[in-house]
Design a protein around this motif. Sequence first.
Motif, PDB file in Angstrom:
ATOM      1  N   ALA A  33       0.750   6.189  -4.327  1.00 41.32           N
ATOM      2  CA  ALA A  33       0.529   5.410  -3.107  1.00 41.32           C
ATOM      3  C   ALA A  33       0.799   3.924  -3.322  1.00 41.32           C
ATOM      4  O   ALA A  33       0.920   3.173  -2.366  1.00 41.32           O
ATOM      5  N   HIS A  34       0.898   3.530  -4.574  1.00 37.80           N
ATOM      6  CA  HIS A  34       1.181   2.131  -4.892  1.00 37.80           C
ATOM      7  C   HIS A  34       2.572   1.966  -5.513  1.00 37.80           C
ATOM      8  O   HIS A  34       2.850   0.986  -6.186  1.00 37.80           O
ATOM      9  N   ALA A  35       3.442   2.955  -5.249  1.00 37.26           N
ATOM     10  CA  ALA A  35       4.794   2.920  -5.798  1.00 37.26           C
ATOM     11  C   ALA A  35       5.874   2.947  -4.714  1.00 37.26           C
ATOM     12  O   ALA A  35       7.039   2.828  -5.022  1.00 37.26           O
ATOM     13  N   VAL A  36       5.470   3.129  -3.472  1.00 36.20           N
ATOM     14  CA  VAL A  36       6.422   3.207  -2.373  1.00 36.20           C
ATOM     15  C   VAL A  36       6.019   2.200  -1.305  1.00 36.20           C
ATOM     16  O   VAL A  36       4.865   2.187  -0.875  1.00 36.20           O
ATOM     17  N   GLN A  37       6.966   1.374  -0.894  1.00 38.30           N
ATOM     18  CA  GLN A  37       6.676   0.379   0.140  1.00 38.30           C
ATOM     19  C   GLN A  37       6.881   1.011   1.515  1.00 38.30           C
ATOM     20  O   GLN A  37       8.007   1.166   1.969  1.00 38.30           O
ATOM     21  N   ARG A  38       5.764   1.409   2.141  1.00 41.03           N
ATOM     22  CA  ARG A  38       5.787   2.015   3.474  1.00 41.03           C
ATOM     23  C   ARG A  38       4.555   1.589   4.241  1.00 41.03           C
ATOM     24  O   ARG A  38       3.673   2.386   4.525  1.00 41.03           O
ATOM     25  N   PRO A  39       4.455   0.316   4.573  1.00 37.75           N
ATOM     26  CA  PRO A  39       3.266  -0.142   5.288  1.00 37.75           C
ATOM     27  C   PRO A  39       3.121   0.579   6.618  1.00 37.75           C
ATOM     28  O   PRO A  39       4.115   0.858   7.255  1.00 37.75           O
TER      29      PRO A  39
END
Length: 174
Positions: A114-120
């Motif tokens: 969850a802290h490896a993909v930028q998908r705000p």
Amino acid sequence: FQSCLARHPYMGVPALLWAELTAEQVERLEAAATREEVRGVLAELCTSEAKHPQRREILLELYFNLLHFSRQRRFGTEKTSVLFALFKQTHEEMVDLFLTAQQTWAFFKALLLAHAVQRPPYSVGVFSLEDVKAVADYALDHYFRHFGLFRYAFTMKHQKSAAGGVEAAHESAS
């Protein structure tokens, strides 16, 4: 481990950036030059195990080694904050819910990914793919390899019996 995963409104994963260490605290840790200085700063920040000196020492050693890994990887302030929170929250979830190694690993991976993909607003990309592999390898070698010892030290209540032996019983919500 659903209790912690349920905290995030979208994916069920809590945001870890600045959750355990602020930018100022990470900078204090990075400024500490010697092992003793780093452990001193960590001891100030990690007061939750104060009533259990042996547990506190185990955590201080775990966190010291984690910070050493962070320095070796040249992680910046944000990555160090997330890394620290990742391990701290994984460990606390294992202790609070008496998770198995497989459940703890699943929890750890969910937080890491969850802290490896930028998908705000669903996830935040703090770690690169290379970082994810290095952190996962580190976790396997330094936490999960010794998982039984961590679980025993933090979830068992140790009592001396009148016969001189040591008895251990499951300690709920210690």
